[in-house]
Motif scaffolding. Structure first.
Motif, PDB file in Angstrom:
ATOM      1  N   LYS A   1      12.393   4.834   4.297  1.00  0.00           N
ATOM      2  CA  LYS A   1      12.438   3.710   5.237  1.00  0.00           C
ATOM      3  C   LYS A   1      11.497   2.591   4.802  1.00  0.00           C
ATOM      4  CE  LYS A   1      11.502   2.466  10.045  1.00  0.00           C
ATOM      5  NZ  LYS A   1      11.022   2.936  11.370  1.00  0.00           N
ATOM      6  N   SER A   2      10.270   2.949   4.453  1.00  0.00           N
ATOM      7  CA  SER A   2       9.279   1.927   4.122  1.00  0.00           C
ATOM      8  C   SER A   2       9.604   1.232   2.801  1.00  0.00           C
ATOM      9  CB  SER A   2       7.882   2.548   4.055  1.00  0.00           C
ATOM     10  OG  SER A   2       7.801   3.530   3.051  1.00  0.00           O
ATOM     11  N   ILE A   3      10.086   1.988   1.818  1.00  0.00           N
ATOM     12  CA  ILE A   3      10.355   1.367   0.528  1.00  0.00           C
ATOM     13  C   ILE A   3      11.582   0.446   0.596  1.00  0.00           C
ATOM     14  CG2 ILE A   3      11.904   3.040  -0.615  1.00  0.00           C
ATOM     15  CD1 ILE A   3       9.964   2.866  -3.039  1.00  0.00           C
ATOM     16  N   MET A   4      12.495   0.739   1.517  1.00  0.00           N
ATOM     17  CA  MET A   4      13.636  -0.164   1.716  1.00  0.00           C
ATOM     18  C   MET A   4      13.185  -1.431   2.454  1.00  0.00           C
ATOM     19  SD  MET A   4      15.911   1.325   0.034  1.00  0.00           S
ATOM     20  CE  MET A   4      17.287   0.236   0.371  1.00  0.00           C
ATOM     21  N   CYS A   5      12.203  -1.297   3.327  1.00  0.00           N
ATOM     22  CA  CYS A   5      11.616  -2.486   3.960  1.00  0.00           C
ATOM     23  C   CYS A   5      10.962  -3.363   2.897  1.00  0.00           C
ATOM     24  CB  CYS A   5      10.576  -2.085   5.005  1.00  0.00           C
ATOM     25  SG  CYS A   5      11.237  -1.344   6.512  1.00  0.00           S
ATOM     26  N   LEU A   6      10.242  -2.722   1.979  1.00  0.00           N
ATOM     27  CA  LEU A   6       9.617  -3.444   0.868  1.00  0.00           C
ATOM     28  C   LEU A   6      10.668  -4.226   0.090  1.00  0.00           C
ATOM     29  CD1 LEU A   6       7.103  -1.945  -1.715  1.00  0.00           C
ATOM     30  CD2 LEU A   6       9.159  -3.104  -2.493  1.00  0.00           C
ATOM     31  N   LYS A   7      11.781  -3.585  -0.211  1.00  0.00           N
ATOM     32  CA  LYS A   7      12.848  -4.236  -0.973  1.00  0.00           C
ATOM     33  C   LYS A   7      13.345  -5.497  -0.279  1.00  0.00           C
ATOM     34  CE  LYS A   7      17.415  -3.166  -2.991  1.00  0.00           C
ATOM     35  NZ  LYS A   7      18.245  -4.189  -2.314  1.00  0.00           N
ATOM     36  N   ARG A   8      13.571  -5.405   1.031  1.00  0.00           N
ATOM     37  CA  ARG A   8      14.070  -6.567   1.777  1.00  0.00           C
ATOM     38  C   ARG A   8      13.046  -7.696   1.791  1.00  0.00           C
ATOM     39  NH1 ARG A   8      16.198  -2.334   4.993  1.00  0.00           N
ATOM     40  NH2 ARG A   8      14.385  -2.374   6.387  1.00  0.00           N
TER      41      ARG A   8
ATOM     42  N   GLY B   1       0.799  -1.215   0.000  1.00  0.00           N
ATOM     43  CA  GLY B   1       0.000   0.000   0.000  1.00  0.00           C
ATOM     44  C   GLY B   1       0.831   1.262   0.000  1.00  0.00           C
ATOM     45  N   GLY B   2       0.132   2.397   0.005  1.00  0.00           N
ATOM     46  CA  GLY B   2       0.800   3.695  -0.086  1.00  0.00           C
ATOM     47  C   GLY B   2       1.793   3.951   1.021  1.00  0.00           C
TER      48      GLY B   2
ATOM     49  N   SER C   1       8.767 -17.450  -7.328  1.00  0.00           N
ATOM     50  CA  SER C   1       8.441 -16.259  -8.117  1.00  0.00           C
ATOM     51  C   SER C   1       7.407 -15.424  -7.372  1.00  0.00           C
ATOM     52  CB  SER C   1       7.880 -16.662  -9.478  1.00  0.00           C
ATOM     53  OG  SER C   1       8.869 -17.320 -10.241  1.00  0.00           O
ATOM     54  N   VAL C   2       7.538 -14.106  -7.519  1.00  0.00           N
ATOM     55  CA  VAL C   2       6.602 -13.207  -6.847  1.00  0.00           C
ATOM     56  C   VAL C   2       6.165 -12.114  -7.817  1.00  0.00           C
ATOM     57  CG1 VAL C   2       7.457 -13.580  -4.496  1.00  0.00           C
ATOM     58  CG2 VAL C   2       8.495 -11.812  -5.922  1.00  0.00           C
ATOM     59  N   ILE C   3       4.913 -11.714  -7.689  1.00  0.00           N
ATOM     60  CA  ILE C   3       4.389 -10.569  -8.421  1.00  0.00           C
ATOM     61  C   ILE C   3       4.094  -9.480  -7.397  1.00  0.00           C
ATOM     62  CG2 ILE C   3       2.518  -9.672  -9.864  1.00  0.00           C
ATOM     63  CD1 ILE C   3       2.235 -12.445 -11.075  1.00  0.00           C
ATOM     64  N   ILE C   4       4.653  -8.303  -7.611  1.00  0.00           N
ATOM     65  CA  ILE C   4       4.525  -7.197  -6.674  1.00  0.00           C
ATOM     66  C   ILE C   4       3.548  -6.174  -7.259  1.00  0.00           C
ATOM     67  CG2 ILE C   4       5.762  -5.493  -5.297  1.00  0.00           C
ATOM     68  CD1 ILE C   4       6.655  -8.472  -4.988  1.00  0.00           C
ATOM     69  N   VAL C   5       2.502  -5.881  -6.521  1.00  0.00           N
ATOM     70  CA  VAL C   5       1.532  -4.857  -6.913  1.00  0.00           C
ATOM     71  C   VAL C   5       1.695  -3.690  -5.952  1.00  0.00           C
ATOM     72  CG1 VAL C   5      -0.905  -4.294  -7.231  1.00  0.00           C
ATOM     73  CG2 VAL C   5      -0.064  -6.591  -7.794  1.00  0.00           C
ATOM     74  N   VAL C   6       1.893  -2.480  -6.493  1.00  0.00           N
ATOM     75  CA  VAL C   6       2.159  -1.333  -5.620  1.00  0.00           C
ATOM     76  C   VAL C   6       1.153  -0.212  -5.853  1.00  0.00           C
ATOM     77  CG1 VAL C   6       4.630  -1.818  -5.402  1.00  0.00           C
ATOM     78  CG2 VAL C   6       3.828  -0.335  -7.238  1.00  0.00           C
ATOM     79  N   SER C   7       0.875   0.477  -4.764  1.00  0.00           N
ATOM     80  CA  SER C   7       0.037   1.674  -4.815  1.00  0.00           C
ATOM     81  C   SER C   7       0.909   2.893  -5.073  1.00  0.00           C
ATOM     82  CB  SER C   7      -0.691   1.851  -3.483  1.00  0.00           C
ATOM     83  OG  SER C   7      -1.550   0.774  -3.218  1.00  0.00           O
ATOM     84  N   ALA C   8       0.271   4.034  -5.236  1.00  0.00           N
ATOM     85  CA  ALA C   8       1.004   5.296  -5.342  1.00  0.00           C
ATOM     86  C   ALA C   8       1.657   5.618  -4.007  1.00  0.00           C
ATOM     87  CB  ALA C   8       0.042   6.411  -5.740  1.00  0.00           C
ATOM     88  N   LEU C   9       2.691   6.461  -4.052  1.00  0.00           N
ATOM     89  CA  LEU C   9       3.316   6.907  -2.810  1.00  0.00           C
ATOM     90  C   LEU C   9       2.242   7.476  -1.881  1.00  0.00           C
ATOM     91  CD1 LEU C   9       5.880   6.539  -4.556  1.00  0.00           C
ATOM     92  CD2 LEU C   9       6.766   8.662  -3.562  1.00  0.00           C
ATOM     93  N   GLY C  10       2.384   7.223  -0.601  1.00  0.00           N
ATOM     94  CA  GLY C  10       1.385   7.646   0.373  1.00  0.00           C
ATOM     95  C   GLY C  10       0.972   9.099   0.195  1.00  0.00           C
ATOM     96  N   GLY C  11      -0.325   9.332   0.022  1.00  0.00           N
ATOM     97  CA  GLY C  11      -0.862  10.688  -0.102  1.00  0.00           C
ATOM     98  C   GLY C  11      -0.862  11.258  -1.497  1.00  0.00           C
TER      99      GLY C  11
END
Length: 812
Positions: A15-22, A7-8, A32-42
């Motif tokens: 900090k959060s996007i680096m957590c996502l990366k890990r 989510g956003g 295999s993984v498919i990553i679905v992302v929202s827009a940056l928060g706000g």
């Protein structure tokens, strides 16, 4: 294969996007993984608000646009260390921003913002964020969701997913599945016009679910900023906790009624494929989160969660012509649906003469107009009444599949609300019994959620919220007892005594989260001066659940507040004797109000401090016994004084000792005048079932009236004048082997108090120190009256008695 949606908030900061990366790189090592992302928060909100500024001709839209560009640039500069990748990403992002800038400029020039243009504008949030994530994660492949998520335009103006075409395209797109795929969520395209559309706010969850279902994923993981579904909104209920497991139905019900963890349409695609959903926290990945699946094993809880929707409006369609007429409800819902108005709750009377529908307040005005138009002929003839919307409401849903197996859930729910003074305006329950929904006044939402959460044991502790008035000898001892017992009660009784208000004679502090009892004295000194009206307003205005007002004063003004508190469903515990001994009509009104409101009016310590005198009388009467006579020594102060008298301790010294040792009132004349004993006798007489007033008590006192006039200093100055007379009488009594006792007596409703003598062998003869004794003669205890004896004065035992009253309320 897994599908992970972020989510956003998960892409909103470095900090959060680096957590996502890990998280992604760790999962990609396994499969295999498919990553679905929202827009940056706000950003989605910012895209929309900037569009409105451009539409209104406000040139500051350019500043807002530049701020969005800068935010994305700063993110890229910080997280992308490879120079080549960073340069390529800047080119991609800046090209997207150039397109967006042109769209904004067009809106600004022509002052038009169509749905098509708005859909195009909001699509840039996910397109930008997904490109950043795809560059950040090594060997990730980016896919444009618009190539395979297809919608079609319906008559009501909404874009609906074309499931068959979308599933086919998803399977075709990912037939050769990369190790890591990144997809922008939310966005889609119209299958006929090729225009950019979207799946609605929260649609990134839906995108992930569509992909997971089409590809038969092992699991769909929703990564957000909470540990999972909570039993209730933690912003309102501090004791809310994470639900480990939910069924698809339970999750759907909670989502539909305000739990914003998952976008509701997300559940259906994976449910029909029996693909579990796991909700996890990007910032706390070790937490197991909430798993959502078809069946929950060993599930014993009837209630899983409580969800709510504020800003509810209720429209009642009513009229005598509705009874037995087929098709009225069809007309209601068809008219609303044709105008794009969604209804989330329906309640109909069995007589069929009214149907109540719950919806968002923002839709209510349009709904009223639509329904008035639909039923215009019926309204004109008087067969139906004009529609009106009742606003300022809130809807609460209690959810749990096991409710169907537990009788009495609805009764307990509405009974709990009723005891807290909360009226249910409308309610609905399906035959599946998975969800009980009801509408209340919005001002009671917080209180309702707390009391329900606590009542159904969703809270870890049963909470009692206390307002303590009076911090003198009794009040301060009570607060100390609460402080010292706090942890033990939580650990062993699962009870949390939460002191939310403390008032002295001049100051008061309030905190609905709880006052620090280690520093309350300092807080009181620093607080503003208050009066009883302010006290009343603050206690009632806090509108807190399971609340109890505890009066440790002797104030008439404070006791005058009891009626108001009880009427607002606040229980009252009184060490103050004034209310229960005031005029009989007021006493009865307090008792009847407490009974009608389902709250408690307790005043056990009014007589005998911590002795169970009033409770015993009530138990006897409730069991069918009748109190015939009461004989009692009710003043620990007077008993102490007459026990202290000796050849070496004159009367005046005995009175002074009673004052110094805390047995008497600050002004001992209250004790010596017999007023205190008279009040106690009146209370006992009333509790025994007789009508009694203080003016009707026969009084035989032992201090001349003149001693009660003038100042307290005058009293202490003149008191030694009585010493010789008392000493002469004391010697005669000693010679006769008798002792003084100030006895209160009630016989068949007739009352009296007097200083009398008792002989050796009488139950009152050996009464020591400040003890009290009560002798009850009843129809059952006629030959051998019941005796209750023990400490009857002192701050500690009185405070302990008040504490016992608090505990009795907590155990209900």
């Amino acid at each position: 294969m897994k599908v992970l949606k972020f989510g956003g908030t998960s892409v909103g900061s470095v900090k959060s996007i680096m957590c996502l990366k890990r998280i992604v790189e760790k999962e990609a090592k396994k499969q295999s993984v498919i990553i679905v992302v929202s827009a940056l928060g706000g950003i989605t909100d910012k895209l929309l608000s900037t569009a409105q500024m451009a539409l209104n001709g406000d040139e500051s839209y350019k500043r807002e646009f530049d701020a969005m560009v800068n935010r994305h640039h700063q993110m890229i500069d910080t997280i992308i260390t490879d120079t080549t990748k960073r340069e390529n990403l800047f080119n991609t992002v800046d090209a997207l921003f150039e397109q967006l800038k042109s769209i904004y400029y067009g809106v600004y020039l022509i002052h038009d913002l169509s749905e098509k243009t708005q859909n195009a504008i909001v699509s840039y949030g996910e397109r930008l964020s997904s490109n950043i994530v795809a560059t950040l994660i090594k060997n990730a492949c980016w896919f444009d969701a618009r190539d395979f998520i297809k919608t079609e335009h319906k008559k009501n103006g909404k874009h609906i997913l074309d499931s068959e075409l979308t599933n086919s395209l998803v399977c075709e797109t990912f037939k050769d599945l990369p190790r890591i795929s990144v997809v922008p969520g939310f966005i889609s395209k119209d299958k006929n016009t090729d225009e950019t559309t979207n799946l609605g706010r929260g649609g990134s969850d839906y995108t992930a679910a569509i992909i997971a279902a089409a590809l038969d994923a092992e699991v769909l993981e929703i990564w957000t900023d909470v540990d999972g579904f909570m039993t209730a909104d933690p912003r309102i209920i501090q004791t809310a906790y994470t639900i480990n497991e939910l069924s698809y139905i339970e999750a759907m019900e909670l989502c539909n009624f305000g739990a914003k963890v998952i976008y509701p349409p997300t559940i259906y695609p994976v449910c029909i494929k029996n693909i579990p959903i796991r909700v996890k926290n990007t910032f706390n990945p070790k937490n197991p989160g909430t798993i959502i699946k078809k069946e929950i094993n060993n599930d014993t809880k009837a209630i899983k969660g409580i969800s709510s929707i504020s800003g509810t409006a209720l429209i009642t369609v009513t009229g005598l012509s509705m009874v037995g007429v087929i098709g009225v409800n069809r007309r209601i819902f068809t008219a609303l649906a044709n105008n794009g108005i969604s209804v989330f709750m329906v309640s109909q009377a069995s007589s069929e003469n009214s149907t109540s529908i719950g919806m968002k307040e923002s839709d209510s005005e349009a709904a009223v107009n639509v329904l008035n138009e639909e039923f215009a002929k019926e309204i004109e003839t008087g067969a139906m009444f004009p529609m009106r919307a009742e606003k300022g409401l809130a809807t609460i849903a209690v959810v749990g599949e096991n409710m169907k197996h537990v009788p009495g859930i609805a009764g307990k729910l509405f009974g709990t609300l009723g005891r807290s003074g909360i009226s249910v305006i409308a309610c609905a329950q399906g035959a599946s019994e998975t969800n009980i929904s009801f509408v209340i006044n919005g001002m009671y939402l917080r209180k309702s959620l707390n009391v329900l959460h606590d009542s159904f044991f969703l809270s870890e502790y049963n909470v009692l919220n206390l307002f303590i008035c009076g911090v003198g000898t009794v009040g301060s001892k009570l607060i100390e007892q609460i402080r010292s017992q706090h942890d033990e009660l939580k650990q062993n009784r699962r009870l949390q005594l939460n002191v939310v208000g403390i008032a002295s004679s001049h100051n008061a502090i309030f905190d609905r989260e709880g006052i620090d009892l280690d520093t309350y004295k300092e807080q009181l000194v620093q607080s503003e001066i208050t009066d009883t009206e302010t006290l009343r307003r603050e206690v009632i205005g806090m509108n807190i659940f399971n609340s109890v007002f505890v009066d440790c004063t002797a104030s008439k003004d404070v006791s005058a507040l009891y009626q108001d508190f009880l009427e607002h469903n606040i229980s009252v515990i009184a060490a103050n004797k004034i209310a229960a001994s005031s005029d009989y009509e007021s006493y009865i009104k307090l008792k009847q109000t407490a009974l009608a409101k389902g709250v408690k009016f307790r005043f056990e310590t009014n007589v005998g401090a911590g002795l169970p005198i009033i409770g015993t009388i009530n138990d006897l009467r409730n069991s069918g016994d009748k109190i015939l006579k009461i004989e009692a020594v009710l003043s620990g102060t007077l008993n102490f004084i007459f026990n202290e008298l000796s050849e070496n301790v004159p009367f005046s010294e005995a009175v002074r000792r009673a004052k110094e040792q805390g047995y008497s009132e600050p002004d001992p004349r209250i004790d010596l005048s017999g007023i205190d004993v008279i009040r106690k006798l009146i209370i006992l007489t009333r509790e025994a079932g007789y009508k009694a007033e203080q003016d009707n008590v026969e009084k035989k006192l032992f201090i001349p009236e003149s001693f009660f006039n003038g100042s307290l200093d005058d009293f202490w100055k003149h008191l030694p004048m009585l010493d010789d007379e008392f000493e002469q009488k004391r010697k005669r009594l000693e010679a006769q082997n008798k002792r003084w006792r100030f006895v209160a007596k009630m016989e068949m409703g007739n009352t009296s108090v007097e200083l009398t003598t008792v002989e050796k062998g009488h139950p009152f003869y050996n009464l020591e120190g400040s003890n009290n004794i009560v002798m009850l003669t009843t129809e059952r205890y006629k030959e051998y009256p019941m005796l209750i004896q023990g400490y009857g004065a002192g701050a500690s035992v009185t405070a302990a008695g008040v504490f016992a009253n608090i505990m009795s309320i907590a155990n209900i």
